[in-house]
Design a protein around this motif. Sequence first.
Motif, PDB file in Angstrom:
ATOM      1  N   ARG A  34       1.031  -1.266  -0.106  1.00  0.00           N
ATOM      2  CA  ARG A  34      -0.196  -0.066   0.053  1.00  0.00           C
ATOM      3  C   ARG A  34       0.897   1.425   0.033  1.00  0.00           C
ATOM      4  NH1 ARG A  34      -3.309  -2.338   4.287  1.00  0.00           N
ATOM      5  NH2 ARG A  34      -4.911  -3.436   3.171  1.00  0.00           N
ATOM      6  N   GLU A  35       0.478   2.263  -0.825  1.00  0.00           N
ATOM      7  CA  GLU A  35       1.164   3.433  -0.533  1.00  0.00           C
ATOM      8  C   GLU A  35       0.498   4.408   0.563  1.00  0.00           C
ATOM      9  OE1 GLU A  35       3.380   4.583  -2.786  1.00  0.00           O
ATOM     10  OE2 GLU A  35       3.121   2.870  -3.862  1.00  0.00           O
ATOM     11  N   PRO A  36       1.346   5.143   1.214  1.00  0.00           N
ATOM     12  CA  PRO A  36       0.830   5.993   2.336  1.00  0.00           C
ATOM     13  C   PRO A  36      -0.311   6.701   1.943  1.00  0.00           C
ATOM     14  CG  PRO A  36       3.046   6.138   1.942  1.00  0.00           C
ATOM     15  CD  PRO A  36       2.680   5.513   0.926  1.00  0.00           C
ATOM     16  N   GLY A  37      -1.387   6.868   2.648  1.00  0.00           N
ATOM     17  CA  GLY A  37      -2.431   7.727   2.377  1.00  0.00           C
ATOM     18  C   GLY A  37      -3.590   6.858   1.345  1.00  0.00           C
ATOM     19  N   GLU A  38      -3.048   5.610   1.003  1.00  0.00           N
ATOM     20  CA  GLU A  38      -4.183   4.814  -0.055  1.00  0.00           C
ATOM     21  C   GLU A  38      -5.135   4.266   1.042  1.00  0.00           C
ATOM     22  OE1 GLU A  38      -3.956   1.313  -2.995  1.00  0.00           O
ATOM     23  OE2 GLU A  38      -1.885   2.299  -2.304  1.00  0.00           O
ATOM     24  N   VAL A  39      -6.345   3.952   0.273  1.00  0.00           N
ATOM     25  CA  VAL A  39      -7.497   3.505   1.095  1.00  0.00           C
ATOM     26  C   VAL A  39      -7.250   2.039   1.453  1.00  0.00           C
ATOM     27  CG1 VAL A  39     -10.014   3.397   1.440  1.00  0.00           C
ATOM     28  CG2 VAL A  39      -8.994   4.817  -0.306  1.00  0.00           C
ATOM     29  N   ALA A  40      -7.360   1.696   2.615  1.00  0.00           N
ATOM     30  CA  ALA A  40      -6.973   0.181   2.998  1.00  0.00           C
ATOM     31  C   ALA A  40      -8.214  -0.570   2.547  1.00  0.00           C
ATOM     32  CB  ALA A  40      -6.929   0.028   4.491  1.00  0.00           C
ATOM     33  N   ALA A  41      -8.074  -1.437   1.400  1.00  0.00           N
ATOM     34  CA  ALA A  41      -9.154  -2.122   1.019  1.00  0.00           C
ATOM     35  C   ALA A  41      -9.399  -3.362   1.966  1.00  0.00           C
ATOM     36  CB  ALA A  41      -8.768  -2.538  -0.503  1.00  0.00           C
ATOM     37  N   ALA A  55     -11.909   3.402  -5.275  1.00  0.00           N
ATOM     38  CA  ALA A  55     -10.887   4.082  -5.520  1.00  0.00           C
ATOM     39  C   ALA A  55     -11.646   5.369  -6.384  1.00  0.00           C
ATOM     40  CB  ALA A  55     -10.254   3.400  -6.936  1.00  0.00           C
ATOM     41  N   ALA A  56     -12.659   5.167  -6.931  1.00  0.00           N
ATOM     42  CA  ALA A  56     -13.413   6.407  -7.604  1.00  0.00           C
ATOM     43  C   ALA A  56     -13.663   7.349  -6.393  1.00  0.00           C
ATOM     44  CB  ALA A  56     -14.475   5.923  -8.426  1.00  0.00           C
ATOM     45  N   GLY A  57     -14.123   6.919  -5.315  1.00  0.00           N
ATOM     46  CA  GLY A  57     -14.717   7.824  -4.148  1.00  0.00           C
ATOM     47  C   GLY A  57     -13.507   8.270  -3.479  1.00  0.00           C
ATOM     48  N   SER A  58     -12.315   7.754  -3.482  1.00  0.00           N
ATOM     49  CA  SER A  58     -11.267   8.290  -2.749  1.00  0.00           C
ATOM     50  C   SER A  58     -10.600   9.611  -3.708  1.00  0.00           C
ATOM     51  CB  SER A  58     -10.101   7.177  -2.645  1.00  0.00           C
ATOM     52  OG  SER A  58      -9.017   7.730  -2.480  1.00  0.00           O
ATOM     53  N   ALA A  59     -10.499   9.226  -4.910  1.00  0.00           N
ATOM     54  CA  ALA A  59     -10.239  10.425  -5.895  1.00  0.00           C
ATOM     55  C   ALA A  59     -10.932  11.459  -5.839  1.00  0.00           C
ATOM     56  CB  ALA A  59     -10.150   9.683  -7.368  1.00  0.00           C
ATOM     57  N   ALA A  60     -12.321  11.148  -5.877  1.00  0.00           N
ATOM     58  CA  ALA A  60     -13.293  12.297  -5.874  1.00  0.00           C
ATOM     59  C   ALA A  60     -13.455  13.188  -4.472  1.00  0.00           C
ATOM     60  CB  ALA A  60     -14.779  11.761  -6.165  1.00  0.00           C
ATOM     61  N   PHE A  61     -12.833  12.352  -3.523  1.00  0.00           N
ATOM     62  CA  PHE A  61     -12.890  12.998  -2.279  1.00  0.00           C
ATOM     63  C   PHE A  61     -11.725  14.296  -2.166  1.00  0.00           C
ATOM     64  CE2 PHE A  61     -11.910  13.474   2.298  1.00  0.00           C
ATOM     65  CZ  PHE A  61     -13.061  13.773   2.991  1.00  0.00           C
ATOM     66  N   ASP A 137     -22.978  14.953  -9.824  1.00  0.00           N
ATOM     67  CA  ASP A 137     -22.749  14.026 -10.397  1.00  0.00           C
ATOM     68  C   ASP A 137     -23.173  12.509  -9.331  1.00  0.00           C
ATOM     69  OD1 ASP A 137     -21.378  12.441 -12.968  1.00  0.00           O
ATOM     70  OD2 ASP A 137     -21.431  11.136 -11.198  1.00  0.00           O
ATOM     71  N   ALA A 138     -24.485  12.166  -9.844  1.00  0.00           N
ATOM     72  CA  ALA A 138     -24.808  11.117  -8.736  1.00  0.00           C
ATOM     73  C   ALA A 138     -23.828   9.993  -8.470  1.00  0.00           C
ATOM     74  CB  ALA A 138     -26.213  10.699  -9.364  1.00  0.00           C
ATOM     75  N   GLU A 139     -23.088   9.506  -9.647  1.00  0.00           N
ATOM     76  CA  GLU A 139     -22.170   8.416  -9.676  1.00  0.00           C
ATOM     77  C   GLU A 139     -21.287   8.655  -8.633  1.00  0.00           C
ATOM     78  OE1 GLU A 139     -20.764   6.332 -12.924  1.00  0.00           O
ATOM     79  OE2 GLU A 139     -22.745   6.295 -13.664  1.00  0.00           O
ATOM     80  N   GLN A 140     -20.773  10.287  -8.734  1.00  0.00           N
ATOM     81  CA  GLN A 140     -19.651  10.510  -7.827  1.00  0.00           C
ATOM     82  C   GLN A 140     -20.019  10.564  -6.471  1.00  0.00           C
ATOM     83  OE1 GLN A 140     -18.137  14.200  -9.440  1.00  0.00           O
ATOM     84  NE2 GLN A 140     -15.906  13.573  -9.290  1.00  0.00           N
ATOM     85  N   ARG A 141     -21.271  10.958  -6.283  1.00  0.00           N
ATOM     86  CA  ARG A 141     -21.770  11.160  -4.896  1.00  0.00           C
ATOM     87  C   ARG A 141     -21.676   9.715  -4.118  1.00  0.00           C
ATOM     88  NH1 ARG A 141     -25.580  14.360  -7.027  1.00  0.00           N
ATOM     89  NH2 ARG A 141     -27.273  12.899  -6.797  1.00  0.00           N
TER      90      ARG A 141
END
Length: 153
Positions: A34-41, A55-61, A137-141
């Motif tokens: 894992r990279e530091p700061g990456e979401v722990a799956a 991953a999309a949510g983490s990026a959009a955050f 964007d609903a998908e992004q939410r």
Amino acid sequence: MNSISLIALTGVAAATLSACSSESPDPVEQIIVREPGEVAAPARSEGTATTDILAAGSAAFAACASCHSVEAGEPSGAGPNLHGVVGRPAGSLDDFAYSEAMSASSLVWNEGELDAFLANPTGGVPGTSMVAGGVDDAEQREAIIAYLASLSE
Ligand code: HEC
């Protein structure tokens, strides 16, 4: 001919044996980097769809991160810390000065409430001090909410 194939066979057997003995008895089955700061799956087996949405949510955050911290125990910033926000009563952190509107909203942040709030913060909670950060964007939410939910575990 016979003795040659016997030698060849012996050679194979010896090579196989030495390969076995040089292996550790408990092979490591999986190494997760894992990279530091990456979401722990979560470690349980999950479809790629879940991994993708996190991953999309983490990026959009990234659009929220300038105001919101997400690590457990991290102090709130310009907005309240969002660790464990899914299932949390609105306006409930002690270290953040919420608007009157948020404190009095008596909302509990389930996925539906979060979706409505993020679609239109000032419409969802009229009088909120979160005047930026709406997501059209609903998908992004959905992805952001899945990401926030994954942080509660
Ligand atoms: C410009 C700063 C800013 C940005 C950007 C921002 N927020 Fe906020 N957020 C706030 C503030 C300030 C509050 C407190 C609102 C209040 O008290 O009325 C808040 C409150 C919240 C709450 C309620 C938390 C609680 O404890 O009740 C949630 C959920 C939330 N924001 C999610 C998000 C998400 C998700 C994003 C990104 C899509 C985002 N915010 C972007 C400033 C921001």
